[in-house]
Design a protein around this motif. Structure first.
Motif, PDB file in Angstrom:
ATOM      1  N   ALA A 118      62.387 -32.429   1.555  1.00 24.40           N
ATOM      2  CA  ALA A 118      62.682 -31.042   2.279  1.00 24.40           C
ATOM      3  C   ALA A 118      61.618 -31.215   3.396  1.00 24.40           C
ATOM      4  O   ALA A 118      61.822 -30.821   4.478  1.00 24.40           O
ATOM      5  CB  ALA A 118      62.752 -30.012   1.426  1.00 24.40           C
ATOM      6  N   HIS A 119      60.319 -31.164   2.975  1.00 23.95           N
ATOM      7  CA  HIS A 119      59.247 -31.354   3.787  1.00 23.95           C
ATOM      8  C   HIS A 119      59.513 -32.475   5.216  1.00 23.95           C
ATOM      9  O   HIS A 119      59.472 -31.989   6.151  1.00 23.95           O
ATOM     10  CB  HIS A 119      58.029 -31.553   3.278  1.00 23.95           C
ATOM     11  N   ARG A 120      60.059 -33.323   4.945  1.00 26.74           N
ATOM     12  CA  ARG A 120      60.174 -34.487   5.797  1.00 26.74           C
ATOM     13  C   ARG A 120      61.213 -34.155   6.812  1.00 26.74           C
ATOM     14  O   ARG A 120      60.989 -34.399   8.123  1.00 26.74           O
ATOM     15  CB  ARG A 120      60.727 -35.669   5.034  1.00 26.74           C
ATOM     16  N   VAL A 121      62.432 -33.553   6.201  1.00 21.89           N
ATOM     17  CA  VAL A 121      63.252 -33.356   7.438  1.00 21.89           C
ATOM     18  C   VAL A 121      63.359 -31.922   8.164  1.00 21.89           C
ATOM     19  O   VAL A 121      64.085 -31.599   9.131  1.00 21.89           O
ATOM     20  CB  VAL A 121      64.845 -33.350   6.412  1.00 21.89           C
ATOM     21  N   LEU A 122      62.326 -31.060   7.560  1.00 24.57           N
ATOM     22  CA  LEU A 122      62.079 -29.723   8.412  1.00 24.57           C
ATOM     23  C   LEU A 122      61.386 -29.871   9.662  1.00 24.57           C
ATOM     24  O   LEU A 122      60.639 -30.869   9.683  1.00 24.57           O
ATOM     25  CB  LEU A 122      61.262 -28.833   7.630  1.00 24.57           C
ATOM     26  N   LYS A 123      61.623 -29.061  10.490  1.00 26.44           N
ATOM     27  CA  LYS A 123      60.852 -28.926  11.772  1.00 26.44           C
ATOM     28  C   LYS A 123      59.436 -28.475  11.535  1.00 26.44           C
ATOM     29  O   LYS A 123      59.202 -27.883  10.393  1.00 26.44           O
ATOM     30  CB  LYS A 123      61.649 -28.285  12.890  1.00 26.44           C
ATOM     31  N   HIS A 124      58.427 -28.704  12.410  1.00 28.98           N
ATOM     32  CA  HIS A 124      57.272 -27.974  12.285  1.00 28.98           C
ATOM     33  C   HIS A 124      57.438 -26.729  12.010  1.00 28.98           C
ATOM     34  O   HIS A 124      58.143 -26.136  12.846  1.00 28.98           O
ATOM     35  CB  HIS A 124      56.532 -28.435  13.514  1.00 28.98           C
ATOM     36  N   GLU A 125      56.755 -25.873  11.243  1.00 27.32           N
ATOM     37  CA  GLU A 125      56.847 -24.676  10.802  1.00 27.32           C
ATOM     38  C   GLU A 125      58.346 -24.088  10.557  1.00 27.32           C
ATOM     39  O   GLU A 125      58.675 -23.080  10.297  1.00 27.32           O
ATOM     40  CB  GLU A 125      56.486 -23.676  12.125  1.00 27.32           C
ATOM     41  N   GLY A 126      59.118 -25.001   9.934  1.00 26.74           N
ATOM     42  CA  GLY A 126      60.313 -24.762   9.531  1.00 26.74           C
ATOM     43  C   GLY A 126      59.930 -24.104   7.975  1.00 26.74           C
ATOM     44  O   GLY A 126      58.846 -24.399   7.282  1.00 26.74           O
ATOM     45  N   SER A 127      61.044 -23.753   7.534  1.00 23.11           N
ATOM     46  CA  SER A 127      61.098 -23.096   5.886  1.00 23.11           C
ATOM     47  C   SER A 127      62.021 -23.603   4.880  1.00 23.11           C
ATOM     48  O   SER A 127      62.825 -24.027   5.019  1.00 23.11           O
ATOM     49  CB  SER A 127      61.494 -21.611   6.271  1.00 23.11           C
ATOM     50  N   VAL A 128      61.319 -23.804   3.563  1.00 25.11           N
ATOM     51  CA  VAL A 128      61.930 -23.961   2.472  1.00 25.11           C
ATOM     52  C   VAL A 128      62.299 -22.667   1.838  1.00 25.11           C
ATOM     53  O   VAL A 128      61.382 -21.960   1.775  1.00 25.11           O
ATOM     54  CB  VAL A 128      61.460 -24.876   1.764  1.00 25.11           C
ATOM     55  N   LEU A 129      63.239 -22.544   1.137  1.00 17.20           N
ATOM     56  CA  LEU A 129      63.656 -21.410   0.401  1.00 17.20           C
ATOM     57  C   LEU A 129      64.092 -21.867  -1.175  1.00 17.20           C
ATOM     58  O   LEU A 129      65.004 -22.833  -0.970  1.00 17.20           O
ATOM     59  CB  LEU A 129      64.713 -20.349   0.821  1.00 17.20           C
ATOM     60  N   ILE A 130      63.696 -21.502  -2.240  1.00 18.11           N
ATOM     61  CA  ILE A 130      63.938 -21.880  -3.475  1.00 18.11           C
ATOM     62  C   ILE A 130      64.232 -20.682  -4.248  1.00 18.11           C
ATOM     63  O   ILE A 130      63.556 -19.481  -4.431  1.00 18.11           O
ATOM     64  CB  ILE A 130      62.823 -22.708  -3.987  1.00 18.11           C
ATOM     65  N   GLY A 131      65.766 -20.692  -4.718  1.00 18.23           N
ATOM     66  CA  GLY A 131      66.107 -19.689  -5.563  1.00 18.23           C
ATOM     67  C   GLY A 131      65.946 -20.156  -7.197  1.00 18.23           C
ATOM     68  O   GLY A 131      66.469 -21.355  -7.405  1.00 18.23           O
ATOM     69  N   PHE A 132      65.280 -19.669  -8.168  1.00 16.23           N
ATOM     70  CA  PHE A 132      65.207 -20.003  -9.362  1.00 16.23           C
ATOM     71  C   PHE A 132      64.933 -19.042 -10.503  1.00 16.23           C
ATOM     72  O   PHE A 132      64.594 -18.090 -10.272  1.00 16.23           O
ATOM     73  CB  PHE A 132      64.109 -21.135  -9.247  1.00 16.23           C
ATOM     74  N   LEU A 133      65.357 -19.607 -11.642  1.00 12.84           N
ATOM     75  CA  LEU A 133      64.963 -18.644 -12.763  1.00 12.84           C
ATOM     76  C   LEU A 133      63.658 -18.734 -13.299  1.00 12.84           C
ATOM     77  O   LEU A 133      63.268 -20.044 -13.613  1.00 12.84           O
ATOM     78  CB  LEU A 133      66.151 -18.982 -13.926  1.00 12.84           C
ATOM     79  N   ASP A 134      62.910 -17.656 -13.418  1.00 17.27           N
ATOM     80  CA  ASP A 134      61.457 -17.834 -13.550  1.00 17.27           C
ATOM     81  C   ASP A 134      61.584 -18.173 -15.202  1.00 17.27           C
ATOM     82  O   ASP A 134      62.070 -17.438 -16.197  1.00 17.27           O
ATOM     83  CB  ASP A 134      60.846 -16.417 -13.450  1.00 17.27           C
ATOM     84  N   LYS A 135      60.873 -19.291 -15.556  1.00 20.54           N
ATOM     85  CA  LYS A 135      60.873 -19.578 -16.903  1.00 20.54           C
ATOM     86  C   LYS A 135      60.301 -18.660 -17.960  1.00 20.54           C
ATOM     87  O   LYS A 135      60.586 -18.756 -19.171  1.00 20.54           O
ATOM     88  CB  LYS A 135      60.149 -21.077 -17.145  1.00 20.54           C
ATOM     89  N   ASP A 136      59.324 -17.695 -17.279  1.00 17.60           N
ATOM     90  CA  ASP A 136      58.551 -16.809 -18.234  1.00 17.60           C
ATOM     91  C   ASP A 136      59.393 -15.636 -18.304  1.00 17.60           C
ATOM     92  O   ASP A 136      59.182 -14.774 -19.321  1.00 17.60           O
ATOM     93  CB  ASP A 136      57.287 -16.407 -17.712  1.00 17.60           C
TER      94      ASP A 136
END
Length: 212
Positions: A118-136
């Motif tokens: 994801a970091h590789r294909v993103l432009k500079h200052e691009g964003s990653v968003l992750i939706g996840f279930l918190d294990k806790d």
């Protein structure tokens, strides 16, 4: 049986979950949409592991990847451009996208490798968003307790907030922002919930981070 084979064989069961837990699904959508709205307009993004397009379509994401052929076919029928590959080997050049979305990363073989891609294909200052279930939190704990009789979560890898933060920073992301939803157990949620900032209460979190 691999994750991909599980989803290939049980796509109708997967689709039915979204109908049975409509309020849960739309609460998750609301939390993701809130984070996406913080991004500039008219930008290009992808969803990685987009399933049948249940998130990409209402969020206006027009393309992405999904390794399960049965799931990808459903997404294609919904008008989404899908490439059948794994998250750890994205078929795109460097610096292509303004954002990359992941939802339910517990099914990935290697979140670390997926974030590197994801970091590789993103432009500079691009964003990653992750939706996840918190294990806790309660919902992930329920799935863990019942994993021996679960179709989709038998091999799932759930993550704590601390672990997600560590992996994002190691992958080269900064400025982490969280919001949260799904307050209560899965079967207790009977209306669409408004997301709150931060983490520690809700079971479903969305984190937005920026490429350094």
């Amino acid at each position: 049986m691999t994750h991909t084979e599980i989803f290939d064989r049980h796509v109708e069961e997967y689709e039915k979950w979204y109908e049975d837990y409509s309020e849960v699904y739309h609460s998750e959508l609301a939390a993701i949409r809130e984070q996406l709205l913080k991004l500039p307009e008219n930008i290009r993004g992808i969803e990685v592991g987009l399933g049948t397009g249940r998130f990409a379509l209402p969020l206006g994401i027009k393309e992405g990847v999904e390794p399960s052929r049965s799931m990808a076919e459903k997404a294609i029928n919904r008008g989404i451009e899908v490439i059948e590959v794994l998250a750890e080997r994205l078929p795109y050049g460097d610096l292509q996208f303004d954002f990359v979305l992941f939802v339910t990363v517990c099914h990935l073989a290697s979140l670390k490798n997926a974030l590197a891609e994801a970091h590789r294909v993103l432009k500079h200052e691009g964003s990653v968003l992750i939706g996840f279930l918190d294990k806790d939190r309660s919902i992930a704990q329920q799935y863990i307790e019942k994993r021996h009789r679960s179709t989709f979560f038998a091999k799932a890898n759930f993550y704590t907030v601390d672990r997600i933060q560590t992996l994002l920073k190691e992958a080269g992301f900064k400025n982490l922002e969280f919001n949260q939803t799904l307050f209560g157990d899965l079967d207790e949620i009977e209306e669409i919930q408004i997301p709150k900032p931060g983490f520690g209460e809700g079971s479903f979190l969305v984190v937005k981070a920026t490429k350094k």
